[in-house]
Design an enzyme around this catalytic site. Structure first.
Site, PDB file in Angstrom:
ATOM      1  N   CYS A  26       0.871  -1.175   0.000  1.00  6.35           N
ATOM      2  CA  CYS A  26       0.000   0.000   0.000  1.00  6.35           C
ATOM      3  C   CYS A  26       0.906   1.223   0.000  1.00  6.35           C
ATOM      4  O   CYS A  26       2.016   1.170  -0.521  1.00  6.35           O
ATOM      5  CB  CYS A  26      -0.943  -0.024   1.204  1.00  6.35           C
ATOM      6  SG  CYS A  26      -0.091  -0.077   2.787  1.00  6.35           S
ATOM      7  N   HIS A 533      -2.434 -12.203  30.696  1.00  8.83           N
ATOM      8  CA  HIS A 533      -3.515 -12.082  29.713  1.00  8.83           C
ATOM      9  C   HIS A 533      -3.729 -13.444  29.056  1.00  8.83           C
ATOM     10  O   HIS A 533      -2.934 -13.884  28.234  1.00  8.83           O
ATOM     11  CB  HIS A 533      -3.135 -11.037  28.660  1.00  8.83           C
ATOM     12  CG  HIS A 533      -4.263 -10.583  27.796  1.00  8.83           C
ATOM     13  ND1 HIS A 533      -4.814 -11.384  26.814  1.00  8.83           N
ATOM     14  CD2 HIS A 533      -4.952  -9.416  27.755  1.00  8.83           C
ATOM     15  CE1 HIS A 533      -5.776 -10.720  26.204  1.00  8.83           C
ATOM     16  NE2 HIS A 533      -5.885  -9.531  26.762  1.00  8.83           N
TER      17      HIS A 533
END
Length: 610
Positions: A26, A533
């Site tokens: 991109c 986590h």
């Protein structure tokens, strides 16, 4: 910079040319898909001179280069043409989660089309300027010619997208584009305009105008990829040259016209209707959310999810409200926050990086400042979100729209010139608000520059952290989440759990216990702050399969059970169960040592700090 050398270094770091399944780019980054991720050395890629950062999201491996990405892309592509074509079956692991696969499809499909959309959008913007200054009359043939040139990429959108979709679904680009041409054939357009009921061998055919459509062709090419595999497998070799394309066309196009196309068009209309409804009742909401959270969308690779809606709106309405206004606010705010860093920073390298990337951001390209400055300093990142939200609210309230598909920034102001003469004024005011708020917020919130290594002094007593669960130890760099792998929240290590129990890694106090149960924070008696986590993106489970055994402010002992979770069920839902253990105040330590055992049991020494 020697782009050829950088290209060669990247190739060596990712496992060689043979490991590249797909390569696109991109405005600022190379986008890879690999056959074997185990061959990719991310740390080595990130260390290369000329590479700003590496992002692994949206089903792609993204190497952020900056404005010179095309030169590096060409350097790598020049070597890819000599590689023989090989066939690799995609494993379930490679496919990833459903969301990642959808984002990957959109990203891969739209990436080759972006230059055409930008070209058409810029021509439309130039035409608006010519009309504004009375250099071209709207009734003249010159206007008509320029106008249809600018509209061409959008009208023939299905043909352009068919190419990108064929690359993603591993099918023939020519056959895919031919099918798109069938959907746009003048005879079909005439039948749609006439409105008379149609049947195909007795099956009713829904009349749909596919010009400028997005979703129908992507779904149709997906179906065609299976039809082509069927035709390849069952066509006799002696007549395959004739029979295969016959079967592909004769089966795929009717399926597209009768089933897939109408379904895709319905989805297209539902999405647009939802966006129009929100714009009619809470006009400030979408631009505010886009202005605030565009950096997160960029980080996670999900910014592409909005592209089909935006391009479809431009094609059908002549303007769009979903991407442009909010992105304008966000891009300018990121530039403002970064330029504040440039003025305030004492380190010359940081000042130089912030100056160049901040200027690039206000021009419309934000990745260099996002990865090079904002994400690393954290507080300016928050400031950019505040500025983006403020500008987005103004853009929404005033009804700002974007008339052309270009990357929003100062250079894209002509894209906001249209029939409403005040629209460009609102765009300029949005730019001013976003820049000023982002700059001021960044200046007030400040940031912490990294001190030289010799000046780092331990401010926390020595601690020893034991493993909170049983499983396999892996470095944080291998965690499939940029926030953890890039040590944005702090240094640490990860464990792939083998059981569904999480224990206290030391004596301390529970500081965080998410309602969803997926993450627990603890502060040791010596001041070490630890975040555990369980899994990646498991917050989306909304607490399902998690059963916390403690609560916030509770005193716990090392080895005490904190959490139980259903490991098998979480995996069945498609989630990565890798569990990062992060020392969130790791900057306060002069030394962190991690155990390198491949397998570990809870209670065994994992991290030593001093």
């Amino acid at each position: 910079m020697n782009y050829q050398q950088l290209g060669n270094d990247i190739i060596q770091s990712i496992g060689g040319i043979d490991n590249i399944k797909q390569l696109t780019h991109c405005a600022t980054r190379l986008r890879f898909e690999f056959y074997d991720m185990n061959k990719v050395n991310t740390k080595k890629v990130e260390s290369l001179n000329g590479v700003i950062s590496v992002v692994e999201k949206g089903g792609q491996y993204q190497v952020v280069i900056g404005n010179e990405v095309q030169s590096v892309f060409r350097a790598i592509q020049s070597q890819m043409k000599d590689v023989p074509s090989t066939s690799h079956e995609e494993s379930d692991e490679e496919k990833g989660s459903l969301v990642n696969r959808i984002i990957s499809v959109i990203s891969t499909t739209f990436t080759p089309v972006i230059p055409a959309l930008i070209g058409g959008g810029m021509i439309k913007a130039v035409l608006s300027i010519l009309v504004l200054f009375n250099l071209v009359n709207e009734a003249s043939s010159t206007y008509e010619i320029i106008n249809f040139i600018s509209d061409a990429p959008f009208y023939f959108m299905p043909v352009l997208l068919a190419y990108g979709a064929s690359q993603k679904f591993k099918t023939s680009p020519i056959m895919a584009m031919t099918m798109a041409c069938a959907l746009l054939h003048p005879t079909w357009s005439g039948l749609v305009a006439a409105g008379s009921p149609l049947t195909f061998f007795g099956a009713p055919v829904v009349l749909v105008d596919y010009a400028s459509s997005v979703i129908p062709i992507i779904l149709s090419v997906w179906i065609m990829s299976y039809v082509e595999k069927f035709a390849e497998k069952y066509s006799p070799s002696i007549i395959k040259f004739f029979l295969k394309p016959l079967l592909v066309m004769f089966i795929s196009v009717p399926i597209a016209l009768i089933i897939v196309g109408p379904l895709g068009n319905l989805l297209n209309d539902l999405v647009q209707s939802g966006a129009n409804y929100l714009n009619a009742h809470v006009s400030w909401l979408i631009p505010m959310l886009m202005g605030a959270f565009q950096p997160f969308l960029t980080l996670t690779g999900t910014a592409w999810a909005m592209t089909p809606i935006a391009t479809s709106q431009i094609s059908t309405l002549g303007y769009e409200i979903v991407n442009g206004p909010g992105m304008l606010a966000s891009n300018i705010a990121q530039g403002g926050a970064t330029l504040a860093v440039a003025l305030k920073a004492k380190d010359e390298n940081l000042k130089s990086l912030a100056s160049s990337s901040g200027f690039t951001a206000v021009m419309g390209i934000t990745e260099p400042c996002l990865y090079g400055v904002l994400l690393k300093l954290k507080r300016p990142f928050v400031a950019s979100m505040i500025g983006g939200a403020a500008g987005g609210i103004y853009a929404g309230i005033t009804g700002l729209v974007r008339y052309a598909f270009v990357s929003p920034g100062l250079t894209a102001i002509p894209a906001f010139i249209g029939k409403n003469p005040m629209n460009v004024v609102h765009a300029i005011v949005t730019i001013i608000i976003s820049f000023v708020v982002g700059f001021v917020a960044s200046w007030i919130l400040g940031f912490k520059e990294d001190a030289p290594q010799e000046e780092v002094v331990a401010t926390v007593s020595k601690d020893e952290i034991v493993a909170p669960c049983d499983g396999t130890v892996k470095p944080l760099s291998e965690v499939n989440d940029d926030v953890f792998s890039q040590e944005i929240m702090g240094k640490g290590i990860a464990i792939e759990p083998s059981t569904g129990n999480l224990y206290a890694p030391c004596d301390g106090t529970i500081t965080v216990c998410f309602p969803t149960g997926h993450a627990i924070g603890l502060k040791s008696k010596n001041g070490t702050e630890i975040l555990m986590h369980v899994g990646i993106d498991t917050v989306n489970l909304q607490g399902k399969y998690f059963s916390p055994q403690i609560q916030v402010n509770e005193e716990v002992k090392k080895g005490q059970l904190l959490l139980t979770f259903d490991l098998a069920k979480i995996k069945e839902e498609g989630y990565d169960t890798t569990t990062p253990i992060i020392i969130t105040n790791s900057k306060n330590f002069s030394s962190l040592q991690f155990e390198n055992d491949i397998t570990i049991q809870h209670g065994n020494k994992l991290i030593s700090l001093a």
